[in-house]
Design a protein around this motif. Sequence first.
Motif, PDB file in Angstrom:
ATOM      1  N   SER A 120      99.227  86.702-127.074  1.00 28.98           N
ATOM      2  CA  SER A 120      99.220  87.073-125.666  1.00 28.98           C
ATOM      3  C   SER A 120      99.999  88.360-125.443  1.00 28.98           C
ATOM      4  O   SER A 120     101.065  88.568-126.020  1.00 28.98           O
ATOM      5  CB  SER A 120      99.826  85.945-124.835  1.00 28.98           C
ATOM      6  N   ASP A 121      99.434  89.247-124.588  1.00 33.34           N
ATOM      7  CA  ASP A 121     100.079  90.513-124.210  1.00 33.34           C
ATOM      8  C   ASP A 121     100.483  91.309-125.445  1.00 33.34           C
ATOM      9  O   ASP A 121     101.601  91.801-125.557  1.00 33.34           O
ATOM     10  CB  ASP A 121     101.300  90.235-123.328  1.00 33.34           C
ATOM     11  N   TYR A 135      95.452  87.066-122.880  1.00 34.49           N
ATOM     12  CA  TYR A 135      96.435  86.457-121.981  1.00 34.49           C
ATOM     13  C   TYR A 135      96.378  84.947-122.165  1.00 34.49           C
ATOM     14  O   TYR A 135      95.344  84.398-122.566  1.00 34.49           O
ATOM     15  CB  TYR A 135      96.137  86.784-120.515  1.00 34.49           C
ATOM     16  N   PHE A 137      95.913  81.308-120.986  1.00 39.72           N
ATOM     17  CA  PHE A 137      95.284  80.529-119.925  1.00 39.72           C
ATOM     18  C   PHE A 137      95.005  79.130-120.453  1.00 39.72           C
ATOM     19  O   PHE A 137      94.512  78.980-121.567  1.00 39.72           O
ATOM     20  CB  PHE A 137      93.975  81.179-119.454  1.00 39.72           C
ATOM     21  N   ASP A 151      96.531  96.719-116.040  1.00 39.28           N
ATOM     22  CA  ASP A 151      97.097  95.391-115.795  1.00 39.28           C
ATOM     23  C   ASP A 151      98.589  95.467-115.481  1.00 39.28           C
ATOM     24  O   ASP A 151      99.328  94.504-115.705  1.00 39.28           O
ATOM     25  CB  ASP A 151      96.854  94.471-116.988  1.00 39.28           C
ATOM     26  N   CYS A 155      98.812  92.087-109.344  1.00 36.68           N
ATOM     27  CA  CYS A 155      97.568  91.323-109.485  1.00 36.68           C
ATOM     28  C   CYS A 155      96.535  92.142-110.253  1.00 36.68           C
ATOM     29  O   CYS A 155      96.352  93.337-109.996  1.00 36.68           O
ATOM     30  CB  CYS A 155      97.036  90.945-108.103  1.00 36.68           C
ATOM     31  N   THR A 156      95.872  91.503-111.196  1.00 33.12           N
ATOM     32  CA  THR A 156      94.842  92.147-112.018  1.00 33.12           C
ATOM     33  C   THR A 156      93.595  91.275-112.028  1.00 33.12           C
ATOM     34  O   THR A 156      93.684  90.058-112.207  1.00 33.12           O
ATOM     35  CB  THR A 156      95.328  92.336-113.466  1.00 33.12           C
ATOM     36  N   LEU A 158      90.377  89.981-113.852  1.00 33.68           N
ATOM     37  CA  LEU A 158      89.926  89.795-115.229  1.00 33.68           C
ATOM     38  C   LEU A 158      88.547  89.147-115.247  1.00 33.68           C
ATOM     39  O   LEU A 158      88.160  88.446-114.315  1.00 33.68           O
ATOM     40  CB  LEU A 158      90.903  88.907-116.006  1.00 33.68           C
ATOM     41  N   LYS A 193      95.094  87.631-112.706  1.00 41.10           N
ATOM     42  CA  LYS A 193      96.427  87.585-113.324  1.00 41.10           C
ATOM     43  C   LYS A 193      97.415  88.020-112.253  1.00 41.10           C
ATOM     44  O   LYS A 193      97.394  89.157-111.794  1.00 41.10           O
ATOM     45  CB  LYS A 193      96.525  88.502-114.534  1.00 41.10           C
ATOM     46  N   ASN A 196     102.768  86.920-114.272  1.00 42.52           N
ATOM     47  CA  ASN A 196     102.496  86.573-115.668  1.00 42.52           C
ATOM     48  C   ASN A 196     101.606  85.347-115.821  1.00 42.52           C
ATOM     49  O   ASN A 196     101.469  84.807-116.922  1.00 42.52           O
ATOM     50  CB  ASN A 196     103.813  86.344-116.417  1.00 42.52           C
ATOM     51  N   ALA A 197     101.001  84.897-114.727  1.00 38.53           N
ATOM     52  CA  ALA A 197     100.143  83.714-114.769  1.00 38.53           C
ATOM     53  C   ALA A 197      98.685  84.103-114.525  1.00 38.53           C
ATOM     54  O   ALA A 197      98.395  85.019-113.758  1.00 38.53           O
ATOM     55  CB  ALA A 197     100.600  82.694-113.736  1.00 38.53           C
ATOM     56  N   VAL A 198      97.772  83.391-115.188  1.00 33.81           N
ATOM     57  CA  VAL A 198      96.337  83.647-115.040  1.00 33.81           C
ATOM     58  C   VAL A 198      95.687  82.450-114.353  1.00 33.81           C
ATOM     59  O   VAL A 198      95.893  81.298-114.748  1.00 33.81           O
ATOM     60  CB  VAL A 198      95.678  83.899-116.407  1.00 33.81           C
TER      61      VAL A 198
END
Length: 248
Positions: A120-121, A135, A137, A151, A155-156, A158, A193, A196-198
Amino acid sequence: MKKVLIYFLLIFNIVYTYSQSASGDLVSKDSSQVRSITNSYIPFNLLKSSLKISETYQNIQGSPYIQNTIGTRNIPICKIFDSNMMFLGSALGFYNAYMDEMEISTIDNGLDYYLLKKNSDFLYIRFSNKTYKVYDFDYKPNYFIILSENDTGVCTLLKKEKVYFLKRSSETVSLIEGDEASFMRAKDSYFLKIDNAVFKIPKNKKAFFNLFKEKNELVKKYTKEKNLKLTLEDDLLSIVTYYNSLLK
């Protein structure tokens, strides 16, 4: 599948021809490094393992791979960056959506494929028309496409690509008559995203707007005024861009 193997061989031939006419940027193969199209390296510590990919999915209709080639050459070259957007090198790249794995090969090889580490990341994998990143999830790492400009915002937007495997048996029936087994591309799904949460974008509008917490009423008003749909990619991107503008 035989078609996949033939496709790999065609790519190798194209790449070899290209390397012969290049101006010296391509470097020779080395068993301890994965070389790139430039004089930079993609080291083995970025790979999931040193095992070569040998699965060719023979006798299966369709493909587990997403088509990431554009232009007349149809060569799926990707650029790989670290989490700080430092360029690491280029490679031939294939996204296996069925396995959710990124397979890469050296530009001057094109036959031996390796799995990138799926942390992740960790890495950005940029094709000419899209950028992938992993990421977390549902408690596991997943490859997503970054639809936002980057990103780095709160907010991103995806997108997740998915391919399913269908196998004919006494309990299940292939959707394609006469096929013993096949791959089927599923409809793309969208995620947000936030920090840091999706989150998978919910179908329920109230649940969707609640993702924006204290700004949910403003986002809801903007969506209504602009007549935006939560099922359209461009509209979702507009909502995300607006939300980020509220936090500046």
